[in-house]
Design a protein around this motif. Structure first.
Motif, PDB file in Angstrom:
ATOM      1  N   GLN A 298      36.862  50.249  47.251  1.00 64.64           N
ATOM      2  CA  GLN A 298      37.669  49.025  47.148  1.00 64.64           C
ATOM      3  C   GLN A 298      39.139  49.392  47.210  1.00 64.64           C
ATOM      4  OE1 GLN A 298      37.411  46.117  44.104  1.00 64.64           O
ATOM      5  NE2 GLN A 298      35.177  46.164  44.070  1.00 64.64           N
TER       6      GLN A 298
ATOM      7  N   ASN B 116      38.803  42.623  46.888  1.00 67.89           N
ATOM      8  CA  ASN B 116      38.239  41.628  45.983  1.00 67.89           C
ATOM      9  C   ASN B 116      39.322  40.578  45.739  1.00 67.89           C
ATOM     10  OD1 ASN B 116      37.298  40.134  43.828  1.00 67.89           O
ATOM     11  ND2 ASN B 116      36.297  41.879  42.842  1.00 67.89           N
TER      12      ASN B 116
ATOM     13  N   LEU C 256      43.639  37.010  40.059  1.00 69.33           N
ATOM     14  CA  LEU C 256      43.882  37.121  38.614  1.00 69.33           C
ATOM     15  C   LEU C 256      45.136  37.958  38.344  1.00 69.33           C
ATOM     16  CD1 LEU C 256      40.252  37.687  37.246  1.00 69.33           C
ATOM     17  CD2 LEU C 256      41.644  35.608  37.087  1.00 69.33           C
TER      18      LEU C 256
ATOM     19  N   SER D 276      39.251  37.587  44.460  1.00 70.82           N
ATOM     20  CA  SER D 276      39.325  36.871  43.174  1.00 70.82           C
ATOM     21  C   SER D 276      39.967  37.751  42.108  1.00 70.82           C
ATOM     22  CB  SER D 276      37.956  36.346  42.733  1.00 70.82           C
ATOM     23  OG  SER D 276      36.945  37.262  43.021  1.00 70.82           O
ATOM     24  N   GLN D 277      39.715  39.030  42.186  1.00 67.97           N
ATOM     25  CA  GLN D 277      40.352  39.931  41.223  1.00 67.97           C
ATOM     26  C   GLN D 277      41.862  40.015  41.478  1.00 67.97           C
ATOM     27  OE1 GLN D 277      39.061  43.974  41.381  1.00 67.97           O
ATOM     28  NE2 GLN D 277      39.815  44.424  39.324  1.00 67.97           N
TER      29      GLN D 277
HETATM   30  C1  LIG Z   1      35.626  40.874  41.951  1.00 63.22           C
HETATM   31  O1  LIG Z   1      36.403  40.621  40.797  1.00 63.22           O
HETATM   32  C2  LIG Z   1      35.823  39.674  39.901  1.00 63.22           C
HETATM   33  C3  LIG Z   1      36.839  39.373  38.839  1.00 63.22           C
HETATM   34  O2  LIG Z   1      37.386  40.535  38.278  1.00 63.22           O
HETATM   35  C4  LIG Z   1      34.523  40.252  39.379  1.00 63.22           C
HETATM   36  O3  LIG Z   1      33.914  39.323  38.501  1.00 63.22           O
HETATM   37  C5  LIG Z   1      33.594  40.557  40.544  1.00 63.22           C
HETATM   38  O4  LIG Z   1      32.422  41.194  40.104  1.00 63.22           O
HETATM   39  C6  LIG Z   1      34.276  41.441  41.568  1.00 63.22           C
HETATM   40  N1  LIG Z   1      33.464  41.533  42.771  1.00 63.22           N
HETATM   41  C7  LIG Z   1      33.110  42.706  43.280  1.00 63.22           C
HETATM   42  C8  LIG Z   1      32.286  42.645  44.510  1.00 63.22           C
HETATM   43  O5  LIG Z   1      33.445  43.767  42.795  1.00 63.22           O
END
Ligand SMILES: *[C@@H]1O[C@H](CO)[C@@H](O)[C@H](O)[C@H]1NC(C)=O
Ligand SMILES: *[C@@H]1O[C@H](CO)[C@@H](O)[C@H](O)[C@H]1NC(C)=O
Ligand SMILES: *[C@@H]1O[C@H](CO)[C@@H](O)[C@H](O)[C@H]1NC(C)=O
Ligand SMILES: *[C@@H]1O[C@H](CO)[C@@H](O)[C@H](O)[C@H]1NC(C)=O
Length: 333
Positions: free
Chosen positions: A257, A310, A316, A312-313
């Motif tokens: 990642q 990622n 945040l 969504s991360q």
């Molecule tokens: C991406 O980040 C989110 C929030 O931190 C987390 O819940 C999720 O598991 C992550 N997805 C991956 C594919 O790592």
């Protein structure tokens, strides 16, 4: 109002006027201030060192001595070899880098270097820039940072036309660099792998092109001047991954990642600017499968699958920076 009080008021106004005229004539500079109203340029107040101070809440205590761009002198005698391989360090790529740094430059233009306070805007490629009419506001920043292959031509009203720096990697260098940049734009290579140094070397010194080792064919002809090229210090990728996303620095081959160029650009800007604003960041909701993600092309979130980002991360992390006031958003985030 009685006529008596009206006369009183007029007399008072006349007195004020006489005093003003007398005062302004007695002081040449006052005269200018009183009678010519310069239209104040609406710009954000800039406090020297503000971004650094605020960013330390997020990034913690780290050395700010790191140069923004890699310099040849640091690779002649590798003093402190990098702890990591690309994209987080230069370990193992030193020889290739020496050749690239010998034909490119590392200096920051004097016009930016000499600024006491640097106002920067990082322009993301997000769909929210569409019809934003932010172009004029964006052009007013001292430093405008753009990402990858985001076009400017035809979108000036929404994204502006000034580009101080453009962060890119070979696979994202897919456009006519002369049309989409200014003659003095710095093209800042973000290296993810050793092949990326190899690519820029073949482009700049017109050596035999390499075609293997890229996930998308990078340009074979790319008309740029070596003077415009800079190599971003991989340190910023390390800081973004480690401090903003808490990614492990040594990842198994399969997971790999990494931060997006956008998050990387914010990290770099916080190191180098005194004020950092962002525009065009943010992706649609994951359920919103039809919404396009960029202001200039019709691709959806689906295209991000398998990119190693990622989103969504990252959202945040950006939210946290907005909440603390480390950065400010010009478009909805
Ligand atoms: C991406 O980040 C989110 C929030 O931190 C987390 O819940 C999720 O598991 C992550 N997805 C991956 C594919 O790592
Ligand atoms: C940051 O680190 C330096 C050197 O490691 C140290 O001198 C300084 O006191 C530290 N500052 C903070 C706020 O922890
Ligand atoms: C932008 O404005 C044009 C013309 O006013 C309109 O047709 C278009 O739908 C708008 N696009 C978005 C994304 O709002
Ligand atoms: C910045 O984002 C917040 C939501 O996170 C939004 O309420 C605000 O309107 C945005 N600012 C601008 C100038 O769009």
């Amino acid at each position: 109002m009685t006529s008596k009080s009206r006369w009183k008021l007029l007399a008072m106004l006349a007195l004020v006027l006489v005093v003003m005229v007398w005062y302004s004539i007695s002081r040449e500079d006052r005269y200018i201030e009183l009678f010519y109203f310069p239209i104040p340029e609406k710009r954000e107040p800039c406090l020297q060192g503000e971004a650094e101070r605020k960013a330390s809440k997020i990034f913690g205590n780290y050395s700010r001595d790191q140069p923004i761009f890699l310099q040849l002198k640091d690779f002649f005698w590798v003093k402190t070899p990098s702890a990591y391989e690309l994209p987080y360090g230069t370990k193992g790529s030193e020889d290739l880098l020496l050749r690239v740094l010998a034909i490119t430059s590392y200096a920051m233009p004097e016009s930016i270097q000499s600024l006491k306070c640097r106002r920067c805007v990082v322009v993301g490629n997000g769909h929210r820039l569409r019809n934003s009419s932010l172009g004029e506001a964006i052009n007013k920043y001292d430093v405008v940072i753009r990402l990858n292959n985001a076009p400017v031509a035809g979108y000036e009203g929404d994204v502006g036309s000034k580009t101080t720096m453009r962060l890119f990697y070979p696979e994202s260098a897919h456009f006519n660099p002369k049309v989409e940049n200014n003659p003095d734009t710095l093209l800042v290579l973000v290296a993810f792998k050793a092949m990326d140094f190899h690519w820029i070397e073949t482009i700049l010194s017109d050596k035999k092109r390499v075609r293997k080792g890229f996930w998308k064919q990078p340009p074979l002809i790319w008309e740029v001047s070596p003077k415009q090229i800079r190599i971003l210090n991989p340190f910023f990728m390390e800081i973004a991954a480690d401090r903003l996303l808490s990614l492990p620095m040594q990842q198994p081959r399969k997971i790999k990642q990494k931060p997006t160029t956008g998050l990387l650009a914010i990290t770099m800007a916080l190191h180098f600017c005194d004020l950092v604003h962002i525009a065009g960041f943010g992706y649609p909701d994951v359920y919103n499968k039809k919404q396009t993600i960029h202001y200039y092309e019709q691709i959806t979130l689906k295209s991000m699958a398998g990119s190693g980002h990622n989103v969504s991360q990252e959202a945040l992390a950006i939210k946290r920076m907005l909440e603390i006031g480390v950065i400010k958003n010009l478009t909805y985030f």
